[in-house]
Design a protein around this motif. Structure first.
Motif, PDB file in Angstrom:
ATOM      1  N   ILE A  28       0.832  -1.205   0.000  1.00  0.00           N
ATOM      2  CA  ILE A  28       0.000   0.000   0.000  1.00  0.00           C
ATOM      3  C   ILE A  28       0.864   1.251   0.000  1.00  0.00           C
ATOM      4  N   TRP A  29       1.917   1.251   0.810  1.00  0.00           N
ATOM      5  CA  TRP A  29       2.788   2.416   0.877  1.00  0.00           C
ATOM      6  C   TRP A  29       3.616   2.556  -0.411  1.00  0.00           C
ATOM      7  N   ALA A  30       4.051   1.439  -0.975  1.00  0.00           N
ATOM      8  CA  ALA A  30       4.811   1.489  -2.223  1.00  0.00           C
ATOM      9  C   ALA A  30       3.985   2.137  -3.332  1.00  0.00           C
ATOM     10  N   TYR A  31       2.705   1.792  -3.376  1.00  0.00           N
ATOM     11  CA  TYR A  31       1.820   2.395  -4.385  1.00  0.00           C
ATOM     12  C   TYR A  31       1.572   3.863  -4.069  1.00  0.00           C
ATOM     13  N   ALA A  32       1.381   4.177  -2.796  1.00  0.00           N
ATOM     14  CA  ALA A  32       1.086   5.562  -2.410  1.00  0.00           C
ATOM     15  C   ALA A  32       2.224   6.496  -2.805  1.00  0.00           C
ATOM     16  N   LEU A  33       3.456   6.018  -2.730  1.00  0.00           N
ATOM     17  CA  LEU A  33       4.605   6.860  -3.060  1.00  0.00           C
ATOM     18  C   LEU A  33       4.687   7.199  -4.549  1.00  0.00           C
ATOM     19  N   THR A  34       3.911   6.534  -5.378  1.00  0.00           N
ATOM     20  CA  THR A  34       3.883   6.898  -6.796  1.00  0.00           C
ATOM     21  C   THR A  34       3.044   8.145  -7.033  1.00  0.00           C
ATOM     22  N   ASN A  35       2.319   8.587  -6.013  1.00  0.00           N
ATOM     23  CA  ASN A  35       1.495   9.785  -6.109  1.00  0.00           C
ATOM     24  C   ASN A  35       2.292  10.985  -5.582  1.00  0.00           C
ATOM     25  N   PRO A  36       2.504  12.036  -6.376  1.00  0.00           N
ATOM     26  CA  PRO A  36       3.336  13.165  -5.948  1.00  0.00           C
ATOM     27  C   PRO A  36       2.846  13.847  -4.678  1.00  0.00           C
ATOM     28  N   THR A  37       1.521  13.975  -4.526  1.00  0.00           N
ATOM     29  CA  THR A  37       0.992  14.622  -3.326  1.00  0.00           C
ATOM     30  C   THR A  37       1.385  13.848  -2.073  1.00  0.00           C
ATOM     31  N   VAL A  38       1.281  12.532  -2.139  1.00  0.00           N
ATOM     32  CA  VAL A  38       1.657  11.702  -0.993  1.00  0.00           C
ATOM     33  C   VAL A  38       3.161  11.763  -0.765  1.00  0.00           C
ATOM     34  N   ALA A  39       3.930  11.580  -1.835  1.00  0.00           N
ATOM     35  CA  ALA A  39       5.393  11.543  -1.709  1.00  0.00           C
ATOM     36  C   ALA A  39       5.959  12.846  -1.153  1.00  0.00           C
ATOM     37  N   ASN A  40       5.321  13.968  -1.478  1.00  0.00           N
ATOM     38  CA  ASN A  40       5.846  15.275  -1.080  1.00  0.00           C
ATOM     39  C   ASN A  40       5.313  15.768   0.263  1.00  0.00           C
ATOM     40  N   ASN A  41       4.296  15.099   0.794  1.00  0.00           N
ATOM     41  CA  ASN A  41       3.658  15.642   1.995  1.00  0.00           C
ATOM     42  C   ASN A  41       3.523  14.654   3.145  1.00  0.00           C
ATOM     43  N   TYR A  42       3.879  13.397   2.907  1.00  0.00           N
ATOM     44  CA  TYR A  42       3.766  12.382   3.955  1.00  0.00           C
ATOM     45  C   TYR A  42       5.093  11.663   4.138  1.00  0.00           C
ATOM     46  N   ASN A  43       5.364  11.308   5.384  1.00  0.00           N
ATOM     47  CA  ASN A  43       6.591  10.591   5.719  1.00  0.00           C
ATOM     48  C   ASN A  43       6.229   9.335   6.514  1.00  0.00           C
ATOM     49  N   LEU A  44       6.782   8.194   6.089  1.00  0.00           N
ATOM     50  CA  LEU A  44       6.522   6.954   6.817  1.00  0.00           C
ATOM     51  C   LEU A  44       7.389   6.904   8.063  1.00  0.00           C
ATOM     52  N   GLY A  45       6.741   6.864   9.226  1.00  0.00           N
ATOM     53  CA  GLY A  45       7.485   6.721  10.466  1.00  0.00           C
ATOM     54  C   GLY A  45       8.127   5.344  10.539  1.00  0.00           C
ATOM     55  N   LYS A  46       7.302   4.303  10.467  1.00  0.00           N
ATOM     56  CA  LYS A  46       7.791   2.933  10.430  1.00  0.00           C
ATOM     57  C   LYS A  46       6.605   1.994  10.233  1.00  0.00           C
ATOM     58  N   PHE A  47       6.929   0.757   9.888  1.00  0.00           N
ATOM     59  CA  PHE A  47       5.935  -0.305   9.857  1.00  0.00           C
ATOM     60  C   PHE A  47       5.870  -0.945  11.236  1.00  0.00           C
ATOM     61  N   LEU A  48       4.675  -1.140  11.745  1.00  0.00           N
ATOM     62  CA  LEU A  48       4.470  -1.851  13.004  1.00  0.00           C
ATOM     63  C   LEU A  48       4.089  -3.286  12.654  1.00  0.00           C
ATOM     64  N   TYR A  49       4.949  -4.241  13.027  1.00  0.00           N
ATOM     65  CA  TYR A  49       4.709  -5.614  12.595  1.00  0.00           C
ATOM     66  C   TYR A  49       4.793  -6.647  13.713  1.00  0.00           C
ATOM     67  N   LEU A  50       5.198  -6.220  14.908  1.00  0.00           N
ATOM     68  CA  LEU A  50       5.346  -7.154  16.018  1.00  0.00           C
ATOM     69  C   LEU A  50       4.261  -6.965  17.066  1.00  0.00           C
ATOM     70  N   LEU A  51       3.853  -8.066  17.666  1.00  0.00           N
ATOM     71  CA  LEU A  51       2.854  -8.019  18.736  1.00  0.00           C
ATOM     72  C   LEU A  51       3.572  -7.676  20.041  1.00  0.00           C
ATOM     73  N   ASP A  52       3.553  -6.413  20.383  1.00  0.00           N
ATOM     74  CA  ASP A  52       4.165  -5.924  21.625  1.00  0.00           C
ATOM     75  C   ASP A  52       3.046  -5.705  22.632  1.00  0.00           C
ATOM     76  N   THR A  53       3.058  -6.472  23.703  1.00  0.00           N
ATOM     77  CA  THR A  53       1.970  -6.397  24.673  1.00  0.00           C
ATOM     78  C   THR A  53       1.971  -5.103  25.480  1.00  0.00           C
ATOM     79  N   ASP A  54       3.081  -4.371  25.430  1.00  0.00           N
ATOM     80  CA  ASP A  54       3.152  -3.079  26.132  1.00  0.00           C
ATOM     81  C   ASP A  54       2.600  -1.994  25.190  1.00  0.00           C
ATOM     82  N   ILE A  55       1.281  -1.852  25.197  1.00  0.00           N
ATOM     83  CA  ILE A  55       0.622  -0.912  24.293  1.00  0.00           C
ATOM     84  C   ILE A  55       1.102   0.514  24.519  1.00  0.00           C
ATOM     85  N   ASP A  56       1.292   0.884  25.775  1.00  0.00           N
ATOM     86  CA  ASP A  56       1.747   2.249  26.077  1.00  0.00           C
ATOM     87  C   ASP A  56       3.114   2.523  25.460  1.00  0.00           C
ATOM     88  N   ALA A  57       3.986   1.523  25.467  1.00  0.00           N
ATOM     89  CA  ALA A  57       5.316   1.690  24.878  1.00  0.00           C
ATOM     90  C   ALA A  57       5.234   1.851  23.374  1.00  0.00           C
TER      91      ALA A  57
END
Length: 230
Positions: A28-57
Protein backbone atom coordinates in the motif's frame (compact mmCIF):
# COMPACT_ATOMS: atom_id res chain seq x y z
CA UNK A 1 5.50 16.46 6.42
CA UNK A 2 2.72 14.41 7.99
CA UNK A 3 3.90 11.27 9.76
CA UNK A 4 2.27 7.98 8.80
CA UNK A 5 2.51 4.63 10.56
CA UNK A 6 1.26 1.40 9.01
CA UNK A 7 0.48 -1.63 11.16
CA UNK A 8 0.16 -5.25 10.09
CA UNK A 9 0.78 -7.23 13.24
CA UNK A 10 2.34 -10.61 12.54
CA UNK A 11 0.72 -13.89 13.48
CA UNK A 12 2.26 -15.52 16.52
CA UNK A 13 2.65 -14.97 20.26
CA UNK A 14 4.46 -12.01 21.79
CA UNK A 15 7.82 -13.79 22.31
CA UNK A 16 7.75 -15.85 19.14
CA UNK A 17 11.19 -16.29 17.50
CA UNK A 18 9.73 -15.51 14.10
CA UNK A 19 7.58 -12.91 12.33
CA UNK A 20 6.17 -12.16 8.90
CA UNK A 21 6.98 -9.21 6.70
CA UNK A 22 4.10 -6.68 6.71
CA UNK A 23 3.71 -7.19 2.97
CA UNK A 24 0.16 -5.85 2.61
CA UNK A 25 0.76 -2.44 4.18
CA UNK A 26 4.17 -2.22 2.51
CA UNK A 27 2.51 -2.71 -0.88
CA UNK A 28 0.00 0.00 0.00
CA UNK A 29 2.79 2.42 0.88
CA UNK A 30 4.81 1.49 -2.22
CA UNK A 31 1.82 2.40 -4.38
CA UNK A 32 1.09 5.56 -2.41
CA UNK A 33 4.60 6.86 -3.06
CA UNK A 34 3.88 6.90 -6.80
CA UNK A 35 1.50 9.78 -6.11
CA UNK A 36 3.34 13.16 -5.95
CA UNK A 37 0.99 14.62 -3.33
CA UNK A 38 1.66 11.70 -0.99
CA UNK A 39 5.39 11.54 -1.71
CA UNK A 40 5.85 15.28 -1.08
CA UNK A 41 3.66 15.64 2.00
CA UNK A 42 3.77 12.38 3.96
CA UNK A 43 6.59 10.59 5.72
CA UNK A 44 6.52 6.95 6.82
CA UNK A 45 7.48 6.72 10.47
CA UNK A 46 7.79 2.93 10.43
CA UNK A 47 5.94 -0.30 9.86
CA UNK A 48 4.47 -1.85 13.00
CA UNK A 49 4.71 -5.61 12.59
CA UNK A 50 5.35 -7.15 16.02
CA UNK A 51 2.85 -8.02 18.74
CA UNK A 52 4.17 -5.92 21.63
CA UNK A 53 1.97 -6.40 24.67
CA UNK A 54 3.15 -3.08 26.13
CA UNK A 55 0.62 -0.91 24.29
CA UNK A 56 1.75 2.25 26.08
CA UNK A 57 5.32 1.69 24.88
CA UNK A 58 4.14 1.24 21.30
CA UNK A 59 2.16 4.48 21.45
CA UNK A 60 5.12 6.28 23.03
CA UNK A 61 7.34 5.16 20.14
CA UNK A 62 5.21 7.11 17.64
CA UNK A 63 6.27 10.61 16.66
CA UNK A 64 3.22 12.88 16.32
CA UNK A 65 1.29 10.56 13.98
CA UNK A 66 -1.10 12.18 11.51
CA UNK A 67 -2.38 8.92 10.03
CA UNK A 68 -2.14 5.34 11.30
CA UNK A 69 -3.36 2.54 9.06
CA UNK A 70 -4.11 -1.02 10.19
CA UNK A 71 -4.42 -4.17 8.11
CA UNK A 72 -6.41 -6.65 10.17
CA UNK A 73 -6.76 -10.40 10.08
CA UNK A 74 -8.40 -12.85 12.48
CA UNK A 75 -5.17 -13.15 14.53
CA UNK A 76 -4.52 -9.44 15.03
CA UNK A 77 -7.91 -7.72 15.06
CA UNK A 78 -8.37 -7.42 18.84
CA UNK A 79 -4.79 -6.24 19.33
CA UNK A 80 -5.07 -3.72 16.48
CA UNK A 81 -8.31 -2.30 17.86
CA UNK A 82 -6.74 -1.95 21.32
CA UNK A 83 -3.69 -0.20 19.89
CA UNK A 84 -5.76 2.09 17.66
CA UNK A 85 -7.95 3.17 20.56
CA UNK A 86 -4.87 3.98 22.66
CA UNK A 87 -3.36 6.02 19.81
CA UNK A 88 -6.60 7.97 19.41
CA UNK A 89 -6.71 8.73 23.11
CA UNK A 90 -3.20 10.20 23.09
CA UNK A 91 -3.46 11.80 19.62
CA UNK A 92 -7.14 12.72 19.11
CA UNK A 93 -6.40 14.44 15.80
CA UNK A 94 -4.67 11.37 14.37
CA UNK A 95 -6.68 9.74 11.59
CA UNK A 96 -7.19 6.01 12.09
CA UNK A 97 -7.79 3.84 9.02
CA UNK A 98 -8.67 0.14 9.05
CA UNK A 99 -8.54 -2.29 6.13
CA UNK A 100 -7.88 -5.96 5.51
CA UNK A 101 -9.91 -9.18 5.30
CA UNK A 102 -11.34 -8.88 8.83
CA UNK A 103 -13.09 -5.55 8.26
CA UNK A 104 -16.77 -6.56 8.09
CA UNK A 105 -18.82 -5.70 5.03
CA UNK A 106 -21.34 -3.92 7.27
CA UNK A 107 -18.97 -1.09 8.09
CA UNK A 108 -21.75 1.20 9.33
CA UNK A 109 -22.39 -0.80 12.49
CA UNK A 110 -18.69 -1.50 12.93
CA UNK A 111 -17.80 2.20 12.77
CA UNK A 112 -20.52 2.97 15.29
CA UNK A 113 -19.12 0.30 17.59
CA UNK A 114 -15.53 1.55 17.19
CA UNK A 115 -15.88 5.32 17.12
CA UNK A 116 -12.11 5.84 17.27
CA UNK A 117 -11.83 4.57 13.68
CA UNK A 118 -12.17 7.36 11.12
CA UNK A 119 -12.20 5.37 7.87
CA UNK A 120 -12.49 1.79 6.71
CA UNK A 121 -11.34 0.38 3.38
CA UNK A 122 -12.91 -2.70 1.80
CA UNK A 123 -11.10 -4.97 -0.66
CA UNK A 124 -7.85 -3.75 -2.25
CA UNK A 125 -6.24 -0.92 -0.35
CA UNK A 126 -3.56 0.57 -2.58
CA UNK A 127 -5.61 2.96 -4.69
CA UNK A 128 -8.17 3.70 -1.96
CA UNK A 129 -5.57 4.58 0.68
CA UNK A 130 -3.65 6.79 -1.74
CA UNK A 131 -6.79 8.70 -2.71
CA UNK A 132 -7.74 9.02 0.94
CA UNK A 133 -4.36 10.56 1.76
CA UNK A 134 -4.71 13.10 -1.05
CA UNK A 135 -8.20 13.98 0.21
CA UNK A 136 -6.87 14.49 3.73
CA UNK A 137 -4.11 16.74 2.45
CA UNK A 138 -6.46 18.77 0.24
CA UNK A 139 -9.26 18.90 2.87
CA UNK A 140 -11.49 17.28 0.26
CA UNK A 141 -14.62 15.22 0.76
CA UNK A 142 -14.47 13.61 -2.68
CA UNK A 143 -15.81 10.04 -2.53
CA UNK A 144 -13.16 7.32 -2.62
CA UNK A 145 -14.10 3.85 -3.93
CA UNK A 146 -13.93 1.30 -1.14
CA UNK A 147 -13.88 3.85 1.68
CA UNK A 148 -16.57 4.31 4.34
CA UNK A 149 -16.85 6.72 7.24
CA UNK A 150 -19.30 8.54 9.51
CA UNK A 151 -19.24 12.33 9.62
CA UNK A 152 -21.68 14.28 11.82
CA UNK A 153 -23.84 11.19 12.10
CA UNK A 154 -24.02 10.65 8.33
CA UNK A 155 -22.67 7.35 7.01
CA UNK A 156 -20.94 7.44 3.63
CA UNK A 157 -19.79 4.43 1.64
CA UNK A 158 -18.54 4.20 -1.94
CA UNK A 159 -18.30 0.72 -3.52
CA UNK A 160 -14.76 -0.43 -4.31
CA UNK A 161 -13.22 -0.67 -7.77
CA UNK A 162 -10.63 -3.33 -8.56
CA UNK A 163 -7.11 -2.46 -9.62
CA UNK A 164 -6.84 -3.51 -13.27
CA UNK A 165 -3.05 -3.88 -13.47
CA UNK A 166 -1.13 -5.26 -10.50
CA UNK A 167 2.07 -4.20 -12.25
CA UNK A 168 1.19 -0.62 -11.25
CA UNK A 169 2.02 -1.55 -7.64
CA UNK A 170 5.80 -1.37 -7.04
CA UNK A 171 7.29 -4.27 -5.12
CA UNK A 172 8.08 -3.28 -1.51
CA UNK A 173 10.85 -5.89 -1.53
CA UNK A 174 12.57 -4.72 -4.72
CA UNK A 175 12.25 -1.01 -3.86
CA UNK A 176 13.79 -1.53 -0.42
CA UNK A 177 10.79 -0.42 1.64
CA UNK A 178 11.15 -3.46 3.87
CA UNK A 179 14.89 -3.16 4.46
CA UNK A 180 14.37 -1.49 7.84
CA UNK A 181 12.09 -4.35 8.89
CA UNK A 182 14.81 -6.81 7.89
CA UNK A 183 17.41 -4.93 9.95
CA UNK A 184 15.09 -4.64 12.94
CA UNK A 185 14.28 -8.34 12.89
CA UNK A 186 17.95 -9.29 12.63
CA UNK A 187 18.76 -7.07 15.61
CA UNK A 188 16.04 -8.85 17.59
CA UNK A 189 17.25 -12.28 16.50
CA UNK A 190 13.97 -13.00 14.71
CA UNK A 191 13.45 -15.21 11.69
CA UNK A 192 11.42 -13.35 9.06
CA UNK A 193 9.00 -15.12 6.73
CA UNK A 194 8.26 -13.53 3.37
CA UNK A 195 5.01 -13.62 1.44
CA UNK A 196 5.29 -13.59 -2.36
CA UNK A 197 2.16 -12.44 -4.17
CA UNK A 198 1.59 -13.94 -7.61
CA UNK A 199 -2.06 -13.12 -8.29
CA UNK A 200 -5.26 -11.67 -6.86
CA UNK A 201 -8.84 -12.73 -7.17
CA UNK A 202 -10.90 -15.90 -7.30
CA UNK A 203 -14.28 -16.73 -8.87
CA UNK A 204 -15.32 -18.64 -5.74
CA UNK A 205 -16.32 -17.51 -2.26
CA UNK A 206 -14.95 -20.21 0.05
CA UNK A 207 -15.49 -19.22 3.67
CA UNK A 208 -12.02 -20.40 4.75
CA UNK A 209 -10.12 -18.27 2.23
CA UNK A 210 -9.18 -14.57 2.26
CA UNK A 211 -9.78 -14.17 -1.46
CA UNK A 212 -13.21 -15.77 -1.19
CA UNK A 213 -14.39 -12.90 1.00
CA UNK A 214 -12.21 -10.14 -0.42
CA UNK A 215 -12.16 -10.21 -4.22
CA UNK A 216 -14.45 -12.88 -5.68
CA UNK A 217 -13.91 -11.98 -9.31
CA UNK A 218 -11.53 -12.81 -12.14
CA UNK A 219 -7.93 -13.62 -11.35
CA UNK A 220 -5.35 -10.94 -12.10
CA UNK A 221 -1.72 -12.01 -12.23
CA UNK A 222 1.66 -10.48 -11.58
CA UNK A 223 4.33 -11.17 -14.17
CA UNK A 224 6.84 -13.95 -13.60
CA UNK A 225 9.63 -11.39 -14.00
CA UNK A 226 8.27 -9.48 -11.00
CA UNK A 227 8.02 -12.66 -8.95
CA UNK A 228 11.57 -13.72 -9.82
CA UNK A 229 12.89 -10.26 -8.91
CA UNK A 230 11.29 -10.52 -5.49
Amino acid sequence: MKNIYLAQISIGYADAPYAYYPYSVASIWAYALTNPTVANNYNLGKFLYLLDTDIDAVVASLNNPSVVGFSIYVWNTVYSLTLAKAIKQKYPDCIIVFGGPNVPTNTHNWLLEHSFIDYTILQEGESAFTSLLTNIHDFSNEPVPGVSYINNGVYTYTPPIRILSLEDIPSPYVTGLLDDVTSDAKARGLTLNAVIETDRGCPYQCTFCDWGSLVYQKVRKLSLDRVFQE
